[in-house]
Design a protein around this motif. Sequence first.
Motif, PDB file in Angstrom:
ATOM      1  N   VAL A   1      63.534  24.998  10.383  1.00 16.92           N
ATOM      2  CA  VAL A   1      63.586  24.187   9.175  1.00 16.92           C
ATOM      3  C   VAL A   1      63.303  22.759   9.611  1.00 16.92           C
ATOM      4  CG1 VAL A   1      64.997  23.376   7.250  1.00 16.92           C
ATOM      5  CG2 VAL A   1      65.299  25.720   8.115  1.00 16.92           C
ATOM      6  N   LEU A   2      62.173  22.238   9.170  1.00 24.85           N
ATOM      7  CA  LEU A   2      61.773  20.877   9.519  1.00 24.85           C
ATOM      8  C   LEU A   2      62.132  19.981   8.347  1.00 24.85           C
ATOM      9  CD1 LEU A   2      58.263  21.655  11.069  1.00 24.85           C
ATOM     10  CD2 LEU A   2      60.548  21.811  12.114  1.00 24.85           C
ATOM     11  N   ASP A   3      63.166  19.163   8.535  1.00 26.82           N
ATOM     12  CA  ASP A   3      63.716  18.342   7.462  1.00 26.82           C
ATOM     13  C   ASP A   3      63.109  16.949   7.480  1.00 26.82           C
ATOM     14  OD1 ASP A   3      65.515  17.542   5.373  1.00 26.82           O
ATOM     15  OD2 ASP A   3      66.803  16.633   6.903  1.00 26.82           O
ATOM     16  N   ARG A   4      62.147  16.754   6.612  1.00 23.45           N
ATOM     17  CA  ARG A   4      61.513  15.452   6.385  1.00 23.45           C
ATOM     18  C   ARG A   4      60.952  14.814   7.652  1.00 23.45           C
ATOM     19  NH1 ARG A   4      64.074  12.927   1.029  1.00 23.45           N
ATOM     20  NH2 ARG A   4      64.723  14.896   0.155  1.00 23.45           N
ATOM     21  N   LEU A   5      60.357  15.625   8.513  1.00 18.55           N
ATOM     22  CA  LEU A   5      59.713  15.067   9.703  1.00 18.55           C
ATOM     23  C   LEU A   5      58.524  14.219   9.281  1.00 18.55           C
ATOM     24  CD1 LEU A   5      59.558  18.029  12.263  1.00 18.55           C
ATOM     25  CD2 LEU A   5      61.389  16.407  11.855  1.00 18.55           C
ATOM     26  N   LYS A   6      58.140  13.296  10.139  1.00 22.21           N
ATOM     27  CA  LYS A   6      56.915  12.548   9.910  1.00 22.21           C
ATOM     28  C   LYS A   6      55.780  13.570   9.887  1.00 22.21           C
ATOM     29  CE  LYS A   6      58.538   8.690  12.715  1.00 22.21           C
ATOM     30  NZ  LYS A   6      58.296   7.959  13.973  1.00 22.21           N
TER      31      LYS A   6
ATOM     32  N   VAL B   1      58.238  28.924   9.260  1.00 22.03           N
ATOM     33  CA  VAL B   1      58.617  27.521   9.371  1.00 22.03           C
ATOM     34  C   VAL B   1      58.811  27.008   7.950  1.00 22.03           C
ATOM     35  CG1 VAL B   1      57.921  25.203  10.095  1.00 22.03           C
ATOM     36  CG2 VAL B   1      57.351  27.180  11.537  1.00 22.03           C
ATOM     37  N   HIS B   2      59.998  26.466   7.690  1.00 17.12           N
ATOM     38  CA  HIS B   2      60.323  25.892   6.382  1.00 17.12           C
ATOM     39  C   HIS B   2      60.154  24.380   6.484  1.00 17.12           C
ATOM     40  CE1 HIS B   2      62.204  29.491   4.447  1.00 17.12           C
ATOM     41  NE2 HIS B   2      62.089  29.890   5.702  1.00 17.12           N
ATOM     42  N   LEU B   3      59.365  23.822   5.581  1.00 16.31           N
ATOM     43  CA  LEU B   3      59.102  22.392   5.569  1.00 16.31           C
ATOM     44  C   LEU B   3      59.809  21.773   4.373  1.00 16.31           C
ATOM     45  CD1 LEU B   3      56.109  23.915   6.359  1.00 16.31           C
ATOM     46  CD2 LEU B   3      55.863  21.593   7.188  1.00 16.31           C
TER      47      LEU B   3
ATOM     48  N   GLY C   1      45.066  26.344  15.104  1.00 19.32           N
ATOM     49  CA  GLY C   1      44.973  27.557  14.301  1.00 19.32           C
ATOM     50  C   GLY C   1      46.300  28.193  13.940  1.00 19.32           C
ATOM     51  N   SER C   2      47.391  27.713  14.501  1.00 19.67           N
ATOM     52  CA  SER C   2      48.693  28.348  14.263  1.00 19.67           C
ATOM     53  C   SER C   2      49.232  28.114  12.854  1.00 19.67           C
ATOM     54  CB  SER C   2      49.710  27.865  15.297  1.00 19.67           C
ATOM     55  OG  SER C   2      49.324  28.307  16.582  1.00 19.67           O
ATOM     56  N   PHE C   3      48.798  27.065  12.183  1.00 20.72           N
ATOM     57  CA  PHE C   3      49.270  26.817  10.817  1.00 20.72           C
ATOM     58  C   PHE C   3      48.846  27.945   9.887  1.00 20.72           C
ATOM     59  CE2 PHE C   3      48.780  24.131   6.749  1.00 20.72           C
ATOM     60  CZ  PHE C   3      50.088  24.316   6.381  1.00 20.72           C
ATOM     61  N   ARG C   4      47.752  28.614  10.193  1.00 20.38           N
ATOM     62  CA  ARG C   4      47.322  29.746   9.358  1.00 20.38           C
ATOM     63  C   ARG C   4      47.959  31.056   9.785  1.00 20.38           C
ATOM     64  NH1 ARG C   4      41.167  29.877  11.549  1.00 20.38           N
ATOM     65  NH2 ARG C   4      41.371  27.696  11.075  1.00 20.38           N
ATOM     66  N   LYS C   5      48.686  31.058  10.919  1.00 20.52           N
ATOM     67  CA  LYS C   5      49.248  32.295  11.456  1.00 20.52           C
ATOM     68  C   LYS C   5      50.757  32.429  11.286  1.00 20.52           C
ATOM     69  CE  LYS C   5      45.589  32.570  14.880  1.00 20.52           C
ATOM     70  NZ  LYS C   5      45.281  32.387  16.297  1.00 20.52           N
ATOM     71  N   VAL C   6      51.456  31.313  11.111  1.00 16.04           N
ATOM     72  CA  VAL C   6      52.913  31.333  10.947  1.00 16.04           C
ATOM     73  C   VAL C   6      53.219  30.991   9.491  1.00 16.04           C
ATOM     74  CG1 VAL C   6      55.109  30.314  11.668  1.00 16.04           C
ATOM     75  CG2 VAL C   6      53.265  30.598  13.339  1.00 16.04           C
ATOM     76  N   PRO C   7      53.922  31.858   8.777  1.00 22.66           N
ATOM     77  CA  PRO C   7      54.212  31.560   7.372  1.00 22.66           C
ATOM     78  C   PRO C   7      54.941  30.229   7.206  1.00 22.66           C
ATOM     79  CG  PRO C   7      54.771  33.844   7.872  1.00 22.66           C
ATOM     80  CD  PRO C   7      54.463  33.165   9.185  1.00 22.66           C
ATOM     81  N   ALA C   8      54.441  29.436   6.282  1.00 24.49           N
ATOM     82  CA  ALA C   8      55.065  28.157   5.943  1.00 24.49           C
ATOM     83  C   ALA C   8      55.700  28.287   4.566  1.00 24.49           C
ATOM     84  CB  ALA C   8      54.028  27.036   5.945  1.00 24.49           C
ATOM     85  N   ARG C   9      56.914  27.775   4.441  1.00 22.46           N
ATOM     86  CA  ARG C   9      57.615  27.748   3.160  1.00 22.46           C
ATOM     87  C   ARG C   9      57.886  26.283   2.846  1.00 22.46           C
ATOM     88  NH1 ARG C   9      55.657  31.915   3.545  1.00 22.46           N
ATOM     89  NH2 ARG C   9      56.635  33.932   3.823  1.00 22.46           N
ATOM     90  N   PHE C  10      57.567  25.875   1.649  1.00 23.50           N
ATOM     91  CA  PHE C  10      57.656  24.474   1.271  1.00 23.50           C
ATOM     92  C   PHE C  10      58.813  24.263   0.300  1.00 23.50           C
ATOM     93  CE2 PHE C  10      53.396  25.510   2.543  1.00 23.50           C
ATOM     94  CZ  PHE C  10      53.047  24.457   3.378  1.00 23.50           C
TER      95      PHE C  10
ATOM     96  N   ALA D   1      70.025  27.364   0.518  1.00 22.29           N
ATOM     97  CA  ALA D   1      70.475  28.449  -0.355  1.00 22.29           C
ATOM     98  C   ALA D   1      69.608  29.698  -0.161  1.00 22.29           C
ATOM     99  CB  ALA D   1      70.444  27.997  -1.814  1.00 22.29           C
ATOM    100  N   GLU D   2      68.308  29.511  -0.040  1.00 19.25           N
ATOM    101  CA  GLU D   2      67.394  30.641   0.144  1.00 19.25           C
ATOM    102  C   GLU D   2      67.689  31.368   1.460  1.00 19.25           C
ATOM    103  OE1 GLU D   2      62.778  31.000   1.374  1.00 19.25           O
ATOM    104  OE2 GLU D   2      63.133  29.900  -0.502  1.00 19.25           O
ATOM    105  N   LEU D   3      67.807  30.614   2.532  1.00 19.44           N
ATOM    106  CA  LEU D   3      68.044  31.239   3.839  1.00 19.44           C
ATOM    107  C   LEU D   3      69.459  31.807   3.958  1.00 19.44           C
ATOM    108  CD1 LEU D   3      66.113  28.723   6.102  1.00 19.44           C
ATOM    109  CD2 LEU D   3      65.472  31.082   5.553  1.00 19.44           C
ATOM    110  N   LEU D   4      70.425  31.155   3.347  1.00 18.06           N
ATOM    111  CA  LEU D   4      71.798  31.673   3.342  1.00 18.06           C
ATOM    112  C   LEU D   4      71.836  33.037   2.644  1.00 18.06           C
ATOM    113  CD1 LEU D   4      74.662  30.878   4.248  1.00 18.06           C
ATOM    114  CD2 LEU D   4      74.992  29.879   1.978  1.00 18.06           C
ATOM    115  N   ALA D   5      71.125  33.158   1.539  1.00 18.26           N
ATOM    116  CA  ALA D   5      71.064  34.429   0.807  1.00 18.26           C
ATOM    117  C   ALA D   5      70.408  35.533   1.639  1.00 18.26           C
ATOM    118  CB  ALA D   5      70.306  34.240  -0.513  1.00 18.26           C
ATOM    119  N   GLU D   6      69.556  35.137   2.586  1.00 19.17           N
ATOM    120  CA  GLU D   6      68.891  36.102   3.472  1.00 19.17           C
ATOM    121  C   GLU D   6      69.725  36.405   4.719  1.00 19.17           C
ATOM    122  OE1 GLU D   6      64.854  34.952   4.365  1.00 19.17           O
ATOM    123  OE2 GLU D   6      64.480  34.408   2.275  1.00 19.17           O
TER     124      GLU D   6
END
Length: 183
Positions: free
Chosen positions: A33-38, A58-60, A73-82, A91-96
Amino acid sequence: MKKKSRRQILLSYEKERQRNVLAEPGVHEFVLVLDRLKPGFNVAKIFRSAEAFGARAVHLVAIGPFDPGPAKGSFRKVPARFHEDFAVCHAELLAEGYTFFLLDPEGEAALGDDDLPSKSAFVLGHEEFGFSFDAQKFPNLKKLVIPQFGSVQSLNVSIAASVVMYEYVRQRKAGDSKSKDLD
């Protein structure tokens, strides 16, 4: 090497973000979980490492467009959640069923002292300002510190992400025939 213009970065980002919808989760259940990184260099580098270590996703949190070039090329290979804010992501990850770990130079426990659960969510904050949320409002967040022996305050966020992913995978001995021995 010619520096990319803002427009070129935006076009590249949008193209790669569209391709990201086809990304498959990695072999491990951990997420970052990347919290407000530059939105500069580190986000793309973290995607590159996340692919190497088999991250689920990776959750952004509130991260704008970034140059996907350093991800190789990894940005197209690892699912990103925004996400717009941390509470929604939490809340989403806690539920999982995820257990949360904040990487923090003021951590309560050292990385490697305890076994990391299979469903670990590693939260990394802004390089300068830290986390965008009050950690006390999320009592299930465990603060982890990466042991350091020099005089620097903290590691670069992309390096810290790689270290925690390595430790997670090391604890599982990789479990994948493609992986090299990590001990």
